[in-house]
Design a protein around this motif. Structure first.
Motif, PDB file in Angstrom:
ATOM      1  N   THR A  61       0.807  -1.281   0.091  1.00  0.00           N
ATOM      2  CA  THR A  61      -0.203  -0.096  -0.163  1.00  0.00           C
ATOM      3  C   THR A  61       0.700   1.340  -0.040  1.00  0.00           C
ATOM      4  O   THR A  61       0.362   2.301  -1.022  1.00  0.00           O
ATOM      5  CB  THR A  61      -0.888   0.005   1.224  1.00  0.00           C
ATOM      6  OG1 THR A  61      -1.770  -1.253   1.399  1.00  0.00           O
ATOM      7  CG2 THR A  61      -2.055   1.325   1.407  1.00  0.00           C
ATOM      8  N   ALA A  64       2.742   1.712  -3.127  1.00  0.00           N
ATOM      9  CA  ALA A  64       1.910   2.855  -4.474  1.00  0.00           C
ATOM     10  C   ALA A  64       2.142   4.256  -3.897  1.00  0.00           C
ATOM     11  O   ALA A  64       2.017   4.945  -5.302  1.00  0.00           O
ATOM     12  CB  ALA A  64       0.790   2.323  -4.024  1.00  0.00           C
ATOM     13  N   LEU A  99      -1.893   8.232  -0.282  1.00  0.00           N
ATOM     14  CA  LEU A  99      -2.199   7.437   0.415  1.00  0.00           C
ATOM     15  C   LEU A  99      -3.526   7.406   0.283  1.00  0.00           C
ATOM     16  O   LEU A  99      -4.495   6.293   0.961  1.00  0.00           O
ATOM     17  CB  LEU A  99      -1.010   7.533   2.434  1.00  0.00           C
ATOM     18  CG  LEU A  99      -1.088   5.977   2.841  1.00  0.00           C
ATOM     19  CD1 LEU A  99      -1.295   4.938   1.308  1.00  0.00           C
ATOM     20  CD2 LEU A  99       0.025   6.173   3.899  1.00  0.00           C
ATOM     21  N   GLN A 102      -5.665   5.751  -1.174  1.00  0.00           N
ATOM     22  CA  GLN A 102      -5.578   4.283  -1.926  1.00  0.00           C
ATOM     23  C   GLN A 102      -6.647   2.963  -1.339  1.00  0.00           C
ATOM     24  O   GLN A 102      -6.850   2.938   0.067  1.00  0.00           O
ATOM     25  CB  GLN A 102      -4.027   3.780  -1.182  1.00  0.00           C
ATOM     26  CG  GLN A 102      -2.530   4.072  -1.887  1.00  0.00           C
ATOM     27  CD  GLN A 102      -2.678   4.366  -3.108  1.00  0.00           C
ATOM     28  OE1 GLN A 102      -2.841   3.133  -3.636  1.00  0.00           O
ATOM     29  NE2 GLN A 102      -2.910   5.268  -3.626  1.00  0.00           N
TER      30      GLN A 102
END
Length: 129
Positions: A61, A64, A99, A102
């Motif tokens: 995560t 990314a 973030l 995500q």
């Protein structure tokens, strides 16, 4: 329900509400003072992964957003796996925003340390020591 326990229950609700409201204001003030390009420790709450180990999900995560698993591993400070699912990492405001979008990320909040103030004598007296 007796009148005494009713008052106690209402008092507990009022105190809990005030505490939550105060912490929300402090968190908002702290976010406003962080510079956009300055990294700060954040706590990232995520959904509990079912098909993979929590650490692997956390790294994937974060990678990314940071661009690589190596960068994600370097940024992670701690993995939370028992009472909640998530991790802490040092991130800029821009990285926090990315973030937050995500899949599986529930919330990203600044890490805060709170100190309880009081005299030893006062604490000892309250605790009957």
């Amino acid at each position: 329900m007796s009148s005494g326990s009713s008052r106690l229950s209402i008092s507990a609700v009022v105190i809990s509400s005030l505490l939550f409201f105060s912490l929300s204001i402090l968190s908002s003030m702290a976010e406003a003072t962080t510079k956009p390009d300055e990294a700060a420790v954040q706590i990232v709450y995520v959904e509990r992964p079912e098909a993979e180990e929590p650490e692997a999900f956390h790294i994937r995560t974060l990678a990314a957003v940071l661009g690589s698993e190596e960068a994600a591993k370097d940024a992670v400070i701690y993995h939370y796996k028992h009472a909640s699912s998530g991790f802490s990492a040092k991130l800029t405001q821009s990285q926090v925003e990315q973030l937050s979008r995500q899949p599986g990320v529930l919330q990203v909040v600044p890490s805060r340390t709170y100190s309880l103030h009081g005299s030893r004598a006062g604490t000892s007296g309250i605790m009957g020591l």
